[in-house]
Structures are given as structure tokens and as C-alpha cells.
Design a protein around this motif. Structure first.
Motif, PDB file in Angstrom:
ATOM      1  N   ARG A 222      -9.333 -33.103 -75.993  1.00 37.11           N
ATOM      2  CA  ARG A 222      -8.775 -32.392 -74.818  1.00 37.11           C
ATOM      3  C   ARG A 222      -7.566 -33.406 -74.355  1.00 37.11           C
ATOM      4  O   ARG A 222      -7.507 -34.740 -74.614  1.00 37.11           O
ATOM      5  N   ASP A 223      -6.790 -32.795 -73.310  1.00 41.67           N
ATOM      6  CA  ASP A 223      -5.533 -33.507 -73.118  1.00 41.67           C
ATOM      7  C   ASP A 223      -5.820 -34.869 -72.280  1.00 41.67           C
ATOM      8  O   ASP A 223      -4.831 -35.733 -72.070  1.00 41.67           O
ATOM      9  N   GLU A 224      -7.060 -34.918 -71.848  1.00 38.93           N
ATOM     10  CA  GLU A 224      -7.398 -35.975 -70.790  1.00 38.93           C
ATOM     11  C   GLU A 224      -7.223 -37.348 -71.793  1.00 38.93           C
ATOM     12  O   GLU A 224      -6.809 -38.048 -71.165  1.00 38.93           O
TER      13      GLU A 224
ATOM     14  N   GLU B 263      -5.785 -49.043 -82.227  1.00 36.67           N
ATOM     15  CA  GLU B 263      -5.418 -48.017 -81.789  1.00 36.67           C
ATOM     16  C   GLU B 263      -6.725 -47.561 -80.937  1.00 36.67           C
ATOM     17  O   GLU B 263      -7.849 -48.016 -81.366  1.00 36.67           O
ATOM     18  N   VAL B 264      -6.427 -46.890 -79.833  1.00 37.98           N
ATOM     19  CA  VAL B 264      -7.494 -46.391 -78.854  1.00 37.98           C
ATOM     20  C   VAL B 264      -7.092 -45.028 -78.365  1.00 37.98           C
ATOM     21  O   VAL B 264      -5.769 -44.864 -78.050  1.00 37.98           O
ATOM     22  N   TYR B 265      -8.110 -44.405 -77.881  1.00 41.13           N
ATOM     23  CA  TYR B 265      -7.895 -43.235 -76.985  1.00 41.13           C
ATOM     24  C   TYR B 265      -8.291 -43.460 -75.690  1.00 41.13           C
ATOM     25  O   TYR B 265      -9.751 -43.863 -75.612  1.00 41.13           O
ATOM     26  N   VAL B 266      -7.267 -43.279 -74.711  1.00 38.50           N
ATOM     27  CA  VAL B 266      -7.791 -43.525 -73.324  1.00 38.50           C
ATOM     28  C   VAL B 266      -7.719 -42.536 -72.601  1.00 38.50           C
ATOM     29  O   VAL B 266      -6.866 -41.616 -72.621  1.00 38.50           O
ATOM     30  N   SER B 267      -8.765 -42.250 -71.698  1.00 36.16           N
ATOM     31  CA  SER B 267      -8.694 -41.269 -70.826  1.00 36.16           C
ATOM     32  C   SER B 267      -7.498 -41.525 -69.768  1.00 36.16           C
ATOM     33  O   SER B 267      -7.443 -42.416 -69.133  1.00 36.16           O
ATOM     34  N   ARG B 268      -6.820 -40.424 -69.475  1.00 37.98           N
ATOM     35  CA  ARG B 268      -5.856 -40.517 -68.436  1.00 37.98           C
ATOM     36  C   ARG B 268      -6.370 -40.484 -66.889  1.00 37.98           C
ATOM     37  O   ARG B 268      -5.879 -41.119 -65.928  1.00 37.98           O
ATOM     38  N   THR B 269      -7.790 -39.934 -66.892  1.00 36.09           N
ATOM     39  CA  THR B 269      -8.212 -39.955 -65.470  1.00 36.09           C
ATOM     40  C   THR B 269      -8.975 -41.264 -65.241  1.00 36.09           C
ATOM     41  O   THR B 269      -9.049 -41.637 -64.148  1.00 36.09           O
TER      42      THR B 269
ATOM     43  N   ILE C 261     -18.784 -32.835 -90.976  1.00 36.28           N
ATOM     44  CA  ILE C 261     -18.808 -32.049 -89.500  1.00 36.28           C
ATOM     45  C   ILE C 261     -17.564 -32.068 -88.914  1.00 36.28           C
ATOM     46  O   ILE C 261     -17.054 -32.999 -89.024  1.00 36.28           O
ATOM     47  N   SER C 262     -17.171 -30.963 -88.395  1.00 40.38           N
ATOM     48  CA  SER C 262     -16.060 -30.750 -87.624  1.00 40.38           C
ATOM     49  C   SER C 262     -16.340 -30.749 -86.381  1.00 40.38           C
ATOM     50  O   SER C 262     -17.086 -29.936 -85.899  1.00 40.38           O
ATOM     51  N   GLY C 263     -15.793 -31.550 -85.527  1.00 37.90           N
ATOM     52  CA  GLY C 263     -16.428 -31.688 -84.005  1.00 37.90           C
ATOM     53  C   GLY C 263     -15.183 -31.291 -83.216  1.00 37.90           C
ATOM     54  O   GLY C 263     -13.918 -31.277 -83.327  1.00 37.90           O
ATOM     55  N   SER C 264     -15.648 -31.417 -82.002  1.00 34.15           N
ATOM     56  CA  SER C 264     -14.552 -31.150 -80.603  1.00 34.15           C
ATOM     57  C   SER C 264     -14.922 -31.967 -79.507  1.00 34.15           C
ATOM     58  O   SER C 264     -16.100 -32.460 -79.205  1.00 34.15           O
ATOM     59  N   LEU C 265     -13.961 -32.325 -78.770  1.00 31.69           N
ATOM     60  CA  LEU C 265     -13.977 -33.375 -77.741  1.00 31.69           C
ATOM     61  C   LEU C 265     -13.242 -32.564 -76.478  1.00 31.69           C
ATOM     62  O   LEU C 265     -13.000 -33.027 -75.582  1.00 31.69           O
TER      63      LEU C 265
END
Lengths: 223, 606
Positions: A117-119, A129-135, A161-165
Motif C-alpha cells: 500500500r502507498d502508505e 533498505e527499509v520500508y517506512v510508513s508515511r503516517t 506464497i504471493s502476498g499483499s500488504l
């Protein structure tokens, strides 16, 4: 965790006559050939088995050479992820276009950028490398952390497994567990989000008192 | 946005993958313009300029970002173009971009894992043009280091991929008729997998496949390739000629002619050279395993493979030396394990031919392994003798070579080991009494008459030594023909001639011989240790300690090798027969037994 279930199966194991004097070893090795493969009869991937052989008698089955069939009951642990189930896995790799995780140590999971998700924003901080939430700045997904995601599809052959966030209740498991209120109400508009903020501020003090202490999940060592 | 022209690209990498994604999606719909351009760029291989290389790298990176949109059936040509790229054809920057793409492909979709792993394994060996161009070793390490680290990267992301890799590596093993260099390189890679991070998962497969391949090559070498021409001189002397100084060899033209001719004939075929190279590779690998402390685990896998393939192969010629070398590296563990396993198969096995084979291996091993401590040899021997003793207590009947063949094999094995080791055992008082307690004379004197059934050359030598050392009291063999086989011994060995199987006879492969030689007992060492009367214990020890079997005592007896030819001593014919597998002079079965051909290196190694 969703996707794991126990079942009891009535099995007949056919053994070659040469195994007659080491039948229990032969049975165990037959059962172990089932491991980590998807089995349609059982409806899942066999992860563990616990056989109990009732009697010492076995039926000899005629054929090209006579096999003997041993009847047994076995408790099996099955893994069968279905779409929309929520699973957890350890993050092993992050790229600008995907997140890779490993579930239960054997099943690889990938979340493509279309399913993140765009968040979440991909950043490189100090070489990592890291994914950070914008909110929520503390909501981070790093290598070695536990990721919670929903299942999109499951490849039965390679157990991939193909997953989704996309769903709000997915992301870094640690943060999600600590901040249940944040995400349980976190869908839709900014206004609602603002009012939520006020409510959360009011609630946090109560939550701290009532909160059941969750054991700190130690980061698993990267393999 | 319309499909951009590949030659005019000026986007950043991060933007480009969006275009690629769109192209991939469009291709499914039928609009293949940009897609085809992409495929064309990846196809380019020959004479790439710096700009072409940069374009290729950019495209690969762009596709890496778009792997989630690659569909196995709709994007066949793209996948085919990527997977047919060979790392050996490109520079390191293309290699790195390509490998990153493969990792992304493999981890994005389960369907791609197989294809990616197959592509990596096919890069174990360069295209044939590489060998002709004689490129340096740096290219090889550039490619292979990357291939192996990529395999590990994929395994980290897809934990079950080693299972698939195992199957692929096994299936892609080159056939024995492939040229030497590709097979050797493939095996190098397999062994690298074995000692690498995935060793626990794919290592045992690698070793088993290797042993199978060695046996396959071994079997391809026909016994007739090893045989000597028919000539007057007795074949056995060849082994003793190792002692002779180089000058002597050149003087005796006869010998040199036959030796050279034999070497030429033997090594001109492909298979001996391939086997030689592969075995040397295996030896080096075993040495590394020993140095890192893993040898025992590796040995257990080799032993398993030995039981299943080598032991049951019809008279394996050289592949078994892998076990010999492994044992020589670690005599206390591996050396003992091997002997134990062989005794166990002989005593407890079910299949008679395999039991005979096992005891033949045991006898040859105990006789030839310089590194085995004599007490251990005595213990193993005792177990064989015990079995024989119990056996003959249950069977009282007369001589019957066919039915009692396992028993005769056991007796022959005992005598063979004692021919080599008797002096050594007698030198240690504890073992001397152990030997006397074994009551070998009771077994050999039994109504089953093993002395008449076993190979006469061995029987004669044994009796001669036994008499000389007063170990046991047995009659001389009654028949005094000079044949190497009595009518009984041909029967007991059967059509497979298991009665004349000495698996650890001197190895004929020149490069392997260098590894084996320091740990090997040559008959010349044994013979010279009692060549003179009144040999002291130290002399016995000295004889065995001598490297390369050069152990002519200095002038004390005045007997040198040169003299033995003239030596009309009645002992010498049977004496020298002990050195190796005797030749069947009866021509009864049309085939002949192998004999020793001195390796071409031996004059230099002396």
C-alpha cells in the motif's frame, strides 16, 4: 497462525519385504517422504507427523512381489494457506519493487510493489533498505523483522506464497501488535484519522494500564 | 505513453522499469513493440561496444524491477532470451546485472525457480569455444564465484530451492563420453557445492554422483586395455623393477619397450585420462575436507556409496583408491571404519559374491595400507579367522570349491594378508601370541582343504613364510606344478574370477599414483625385509618405512635386483608371484588378469 491445522489420518503404508525386520524405520522413512510437499488428499503441506501403529500384524498384498501393508493412524500437521488468510514470516530481502519473506522457515513469500500500500515508502537508511510508513514513522519493515501479510495465492508445487500488504492490518508485526488501535481504525479519510488521533491520545493511558504484556519478540538471526 | 525507442532512452533506471512493466502488460494484450525491442537488446551478444554493454545492463536492471509482471507463458521470448545468456560471454557488469535479474525472477514466482537454477547450473561449464581460446583462470573465477554466490542467494530467499538444485545438478552431470575438460569442470563445481554453504543439503548427492561417475568411467576401461603383451619374462617382476636404478631400466631394452608400449596403449584412450583427472580432483577435495575437519562425515557418505556401487561393480579397477586415499588421510577414524565395514560385510552379509568381494578388498587393503597400525590389522585378521574357524567346525565334508567359496575366499584373504604382514606381526610379542592363538593351521589343515583350493602362488608363499618363521606347521603343498591356478582355484573363483581379485594392486593411473605412493606397501618392501637371513626387527621396520619401496639392504646379502633374474633359487618364481594379481597362463577363460605397468613418472619419483 492461520493456515496451520492438525488432522488425524488413517494411513496404510506399503513396505517392501526386505524391510520386514525394520518395519518401524521403514514406516518413518515413508512418512518423511511426504514432508514439505503439497498433498491433495490431505489438503495441505505436511510439516510434521506423529504415527501410532496399532498392531504388529500387516496384510500381505499380492502382486509382482508381495508387499505388506501396515495400517496406522497418524497425526499430521498441515499447512494450507488460502487467499485472504493472514500469515507471518521473517523478512529476508527488501528491494524498491518487492519484499521477500520466509514463512515457517521453508516457504518463500513475495510481495510485489503493486501489492504494497502507498502508505509504505522504500528508503535506504545508512546502507540498509527499509520500508517506512508515511503516517506512522515508527512503523518500519526491516530485514530480519516479522512481517504480517495477507495471502494472495499459493503455488503448491514450490510452496511459494504471493502476498499483499494492502490491508491495514498488515505490515510489521511488532508495531501492529503494539498499536492495535492505530490500524484497526485506520481506513479512509484524513478527518477520521484526525479524530482518531485525539481518541488514541485519550485512550493510550488507559491502554497502558490494561495492556497485557506481550513478550518481546527477539529478532531472529538472519540465515 | 507511447513505446519509446530503445536507442533514445534517457530515463533514469527507476523510471525505466515502469516502462518495462507497461511493455510487458501491453505484450499480453498484443502490443509487442517495446517488448520486442527489449528482447532484441538482450539477444545481442557478439562484439558489443561500450554503449551496447551499457544499454544491455540498463535493460537487465529495468527488467529486474518489473519481474512481478513477467508471465511464464506470455513472455516466453523474453524469458528465453534471458535464460540463454551465458555468463562466460560477458564482462562483470553484465554478469552482475544478469544474476540480480535471476535472483529476482526466482524469488518472484515459483514457476521460474526451476528455469533459473537450470540456467545457473548450465553455467558451471563454459561453452566449448572457451577451451579453444585458452582464456585465463581469472575469467573462470569471475564466473564461478558469482554463480555459486547467486545459488546461495536464491536459497536464502527460496528455502526449498536446494531440493530442486540437487535434482538439476544430478541430471545435468555430463556423460562419460563428453570431453575431459568439461567433465572435470563440472565435477569441480559439484565439489564446490559440497564444501559450500549448501553442503549439508546437496553435498551427499554430489559425492554419490561423483562416485557413480568414477565407477562408470572405470567400467568403460576394458581389462584388455591394461593387459600386457605375451612375452617371455614373468610379469610380476615389473613391480620389483621399481627398485632398480634408472640406469638399469634403460639397459634392458626389452623391459623398456614393453613398458612404453603398454603405457602408450593404456593412456591413449580417453577414459583413463578422465578417470585420472577426476580422481586427482577427488583426492584434493578429500585433503581439503580433512584440513577443515569434515573428513569423517564425507567418508561416511563415500562408504555408503562404496557399498552400493563400488563393491558390487564387477572388479572395479581404480575407483576404490578414493577410499584408500581417504583412509590414508585419517587412519584412526576412516581407516578403521573402512576395515570394520568390510569385515562386517564378509561376516554378516547375505550375498555370497559380495562377501567374497568384500574380503578381497579387505585382504588387499590390510596388505597394502602402510598407514594402518599393525595391531589393527591383527584385530581385523582375527575376526576373519574366527569366522573361518566357526565355519569349518560346522562343515566336516570334503573339498568343494563351489559351495564353500566364501570360506575359501576367507582363507585366501588370511594367507594373503599374512604374506605381507607376517614379519611385522611377529616383531611385536603380543601380536605374535595373538597370531599363534588364532590357530590358522587348524583351519588350513581342515578336510575342506583350503590349501588345495586357494591360489597356489599365495599358498606357496604363505607356507614358505610360515615355515621360515615357525608360525604354524603345515605340509608343503603337494602338487608342484608351476601353474598359477589349480583346477580347484578356478572353480572357487567362478566365472567372475573373484579368487584372483586384488583391488588395491598398484594403481596404473600416473597422476593418482603420486598421491597413493607414500602410503602404499609394495611387495618389494616386504620381500627385501626378509631377503637376508637373520633380519632384525629394525630392518623389518626400516623396510616398511622406506619411501617408494626402495629398500634394498646395503650389500649385506649381496643380492640386488639385477641378480634375481639369474637367480635360480627355487623360491623366486612363487616369491615374485606375490607382488600382484597373477597372470592366468592357462588361457582357459580367454581373458587374462591385469598386471602392473609402471607409471611413466616412476623413475622420477624414485
Amino acid at each position: 497462525m492461520a493456515g496451520l491445522e492438525e488432522c488425524e489420518a488413517n494411513l496404510v503404508v506399503f513396505l517392501h519385504p526386505s524391510k520386514a525386520n525394520c518395519a518401524s524405520d521403514a514406516i518413518l522413512s515413508e512418512l518423511s517422504s511426504l514432508l514439505f510437499t503439497y498433498n491433495e488428499t490431505f489438503g495441505g503441506v505436511v510439516l510434521a507427523y506423529d504415527p501410532s501403529i496399532r498392531s504388529n500384524l500387516a496384510k500381505i498384498v499380492p502382486g509382482t512381489f508381495p508387499c505388506f501393508g501396515v495400517q496406522l493412524k497418524a497425526k499430521l500437521l498441515l499447512f494450507n494457506p488460502k487467499p485472504d488468510m493472514v500469515l507471518e514470516g521473517e523478512v529476508v530481502k527488501l528491494t524498491p519493487n518487492s519484499i521477500h519473506a520466509v514463512v515457517l522457515g521453508f516457504s518463500s513469500a513475495v510481495i510485489a510493489d503493486d501489492d504494497i500500500r502507498d502508505e509504505f515508502k522504500h528508503k535506504v537508511k545508512g546502507g540498509e533498505e527499509v520500508y517506512v510508513s508515511r503516517t506512522h514513522r515508527k512503523h518500519k519493515i526491516k530485514v530480519g523483522a516479522i512481517l504480517r501479510f495477507t495471502v494472495k495465492s499459493f503455488d503448491e508445487e514450490i510452496l511459494h506464497i504471493s502476498g499483499s500488504l494492502l490491508a491495514p492490518h498488515t505490515g510489521g508485526a511488532r508495531w501492529l501488535d503494539k498499536n492495535t488501535d492505530e490500524w484497526s481504525r485506520a481506513d479512509s479519510t484524513a478527518t477520521k484519522r484526525n479524530t482518531d488521533k485525539l481518541l488514541i491520545n485519550g485512550d493510550t493511558s488507559m491502554k497502558n494500564d490494561e495492556q497485557i504484556e506481550k513478550p518481546k519478540k527477539r529478532r531472529r538471526q538472519q540465515s | 505513453m507511447g513505446a519509446p525507442d530503445m536507442d533514445e532512452l534517457s530515463f533514469t533506471d527507476s523510471q525505466l522499469h515502469f516502462y518495462v512493466k507497461d511493455a510487458l502488460k501491453a505484450a499480453i494484450q498484443g502490443d509487442c513493440d517495446f517488448y520486442n525491442q527489449l528482447v532484441a537488446v538482450i539477444h545481442r551478444k557478439e562484439r558489443l561496444s561500450a554503449a551496447d554493454v551499457a544499454l544491455l545492463v540498463t535493460c537487465l536492471k529495468a527488467v529486474t524491477g518489473a519481474v512481478s509482471c513477467i508471465h511464464i507463458s506470455h513472455h516466453k521470448s523474453l524469458l528465453a532470451a534471458i535464460l540463454r545468456m551465458s555468463l562466460w560471454d560477458y564482462g562483470t557488469n553484465v554478469m552482475d546485472a544478469l544474476l540480480e535479474l535471476l535472483v529476482a525472477l526466482a524469488s518472484s514466482n515459483g514457476e521460474h525457480v526451476n528455469l533459473c537454477l537450470e540456467m545457473l547450473v548450465s553455467n558451471f561449464v563454459p561453452p566449448s569455444a572457451y577451451f579453444e581460446k585458452h582464456r585465463g583462470p581469472s575469467k573462470k573465477s569471475e564466473v564461478l564465484d558469482r554463480v555459486h554466490s547467486t545459488l546461495i542467494d536464491i536459497a536464502n530467499l527460496v528455502p526449498l530451492s536446494p531440493l530442486i538444485l540437487e535434482k538439476i545438478v544430478r541430471d545435468k552431470m555430463p556423460h562419460v563420453y563428453v570431453k575431459e575438460q568439461p567433465i572435470v569442470m563440472y565435477v569441480e563445481n559439484m565439489l564446490r557445492l559440497e564444501s559450500g554453504a549448501m553442503g549439508e543439503l546437496v553435498g551427499s548427492m554430489a559425492l554419490i554422483v561423483l562416485m557413480d561417475k568414477l565407477v562408470e568411467l572405470d567400467v568403460e576401461i576394458a581389462w584388455k586395455d591394461i593387459l600386457e603383451d605375451d612375452f617371455q619374462k614373468d610379469v610380476f617382476d615389473f613391480e620389483l623393477e621399481d627398485l632398480a636404478e634408472p640406469a638399469d631400466n634403460f639397459n634392458q631394452e626389452n623391459k623398456e619397450f614393453t613398458r612404453e608400449a603398454s603405457m602408450q596403449r593404456f593412456c591413449s584412450g580417453n577414459h583413463p585420462e578422465k578417470l585420472d583427472s577426476l580422481m586427482v580432483l577427488t583426492f584434493e577435495h578429500l585433503k581439503c575436507c580433512f584440513e577443515t575437519g569434515r573428513l569423517v562425515q564425507v567418508f561416511e557418505i563415500l562408504l555408503q556409496s562404496f557399498r552400493i556401487t563400488v563393491l558390487t561393480a564387477y572388479k572395479s579397477k581404480f575407483a576404490q583408491f578414493v577410499m584408500f586415499y581417504a583412509c590414508s588421510l585419517d587412519p584412526e577414524n576412516c581407516g578403521k571404519l573402512f576395515a570394520d565395514a568390510l569385515v562386517d560385510i564378509f561376516v554378516n552379509g547375505v550375498h555370497p559374491e559380495w562377501r567374497m568381494s568384500a574380503v578381497a578388498y579387505l585382504a588387499s587393503y590390510l596388505a597394502r595400507a602402510k598407514f594402518l597400525p599393525v595391531p589393527l590389522i591383527a584385530i581385523m585378521l582375527e575376526r576373519v579367522v574366527d569366522w573361518c574357524s566357526k565355519y569349518c567346525k560346522n562343515w566336516g565334508s570334503d573339498i568343494n570349491p563351489k559351495a564353500q567359496k566364501v570360506f575359501y575366499a576367507g582363507c585366501q584373504a588370511t594367507m594373503y594378508v599374512l604374506c605381507f604382514r607376517m614379519k611385522q606381526m611377529l616383531a611385536i610379542p603380543r601380536l605374535k601370541s595373538q597370531l599363534q592363538l588364532m590357530q590358522i593351521d587348524a583351519i588350513l589343515g581342515h578336510p575342506l582343504k583350503p590349501l588345495q583350493v586357494c591360489l597356489p602362488s599365495i599358498v606357496d608363499e604363505f607356507l614358505r613364510q610360515a615355515k621360515e618363521n615357525r608360525v604354524c606347521f603345515l605340509p608343503e603343498r603337494l602338487a608342484d606344478q608351476d601353474f598359477l591356478e589349480s583346477k580347484h582355484s578356478t572353480v572357487f573363483g567362478g566365472t567372475e574370477k573373484l579368487g584372483m581379485f586384488f583391488p588395491f594392486d598398484p594403481i596404473l593411473l600416473p597422476n593418482c599414483d603420486r598421491y597413493i605412493r607414500p602410503n602404499y606397501v609394495y611387495w618389494s618392501m616386504v620381500r627385501s625385509s626378509y631377503d637376508e637371513e637373520g633380519t632384525s626387527d629394525e630392518d623389518v621396520a626400516d623396510a616398511y618405512d622406506c619411501e617408494d619401496g626402495m629398500s634394498i639392504p646395503d650389500d649385506r646379502s649381496g643380492k640386488g635386483c639385477d641378480e634375481e633374474d639369474c637367480d635360480a633359487d627355487e623360491f623366486s618364481p612363487s616369491f615374485e608371484k606375490m607382488s600382484i594379481t597373477p597372470r592366468d597362463s592357462s588361457h582357459r577363460f580367454g581373458g587374462r588378469m591385469p598386471s602392473r605397468i609402471r607409471p611413466s613418472m616412476s623413475p622420477e619419483s624414485l
